[in-house]
Enzyme design. Sequence first.
Site, short mmCIF file in Angstrom:
data_model
loop_
_atom_site.label_atom_id
_atom_site.label_comp_id
_atom_site.label_asym_id
_atom_site.label_seq_id
_atom_site.Cartn_x
_atom_site.Cartn_y
_atom_site.Cartn_z
N CYS A 114 4.78 13.75 15.52
CA CYS A 114 4.63 13.07 14.23
C CYS A 114 4.45 14.03 13.07
O CYS A 114 5.11 13.91 12.04
CB CYS A 114 3.48 12.05 14.29
SG CYS A 114 1.84 12.78 14.51
N HIS A 129 -2.51 10.79 13.83
CA HIS A 129 -1.11 10.39 13.70
C HIS A 129 -0.77 10.22 12.22
O HIS A 129 -1.60 9.78 11.43
CB HIS A 129 -0.88 9.07 14.45
CG HIS A 129 0.56 8.73 14.62
ND1 HIS A 129 1.38 9.40 15.50
CD2 HIS A 129 1.33 7.79 14.02
CE1 HIS A 129 2.60 8.87 15.44
NE2 HIS A 129 2.60 7.91 14.55
N HIS A 134 8.11 7.80 11.92
CA HIS A 134 7.15 8.64 12.63
C HIS A 134 7.68 8.90 14.03
O HIS A 134 8.70 8.34 14.44
CB HIS A 134 5.78 7.97 12.68
CG HIS A 134 5.79 6.62 13.34
ND1 HIS A 134 4.93 6.29 14.36
CD2 HIS A 134 6.57 5.52 13.15
CE1 HIS A 134 5.17 5.04 14.75
NE2 HIS A 134 6.15 4.56 14.02
#
Length: 194
Positions: free
Chosen positions: A96, A149, A166
């Site tokens: 990510c 994340h 992502h």
Amino acid sequence: MKKLLFFLIIIFFSFSNCKSAKQAKSKNPTPSKVIIGANTNEDIYTEKTIRTKDINASSGSISPTVSKAYNIVEYAKQFKGVRYKFGGATKSGMDCSGLVFESFRAHDVILPRISRDMAKNGDKIPLNNVGIGDLVFFKTGSRRNDISHVGLVVSSDDNGNIEFIHSTTSAGVIISSITETYWDKTFVEARRIL
């Protein structure tokens, strides 16, 4: 020996991306510096992806910042479908923060390589104010104390429909909606870098 040690340290920090890890808390945290250089690429955009509030009312033009954000998003989209690779930042595999790091770097904006460090940059903004090119952060690891994340907003509208690109461990680089149950529950904050 020094080169091997340096290489091992780089690998160690690369592998801490998109994972939760305990980190010492500083009483006076200092965010990493974001470097924005001149972009010589021609800016491209379409009306469909730019919100009305991003257009200058007096001239009808789109600001250079919004145009640059659009180009960063379009660059990130070329990685759609690339498999997940822990610490990866290429078409052979990407995590990510690697996706976000590379997309901004390609447009002369240097961010930290790790998602939790990226979250120390830019301006924190309310979720209902996000636009194309903004970053959304999540706590997805087993330890819920650290951001683990990051996603790059590819579209948003006034009805709260926000999509972000992502890289996930299960599906690689994809576009998701912030309203999906998992992402809604793990969302932490949004930040504007540009």
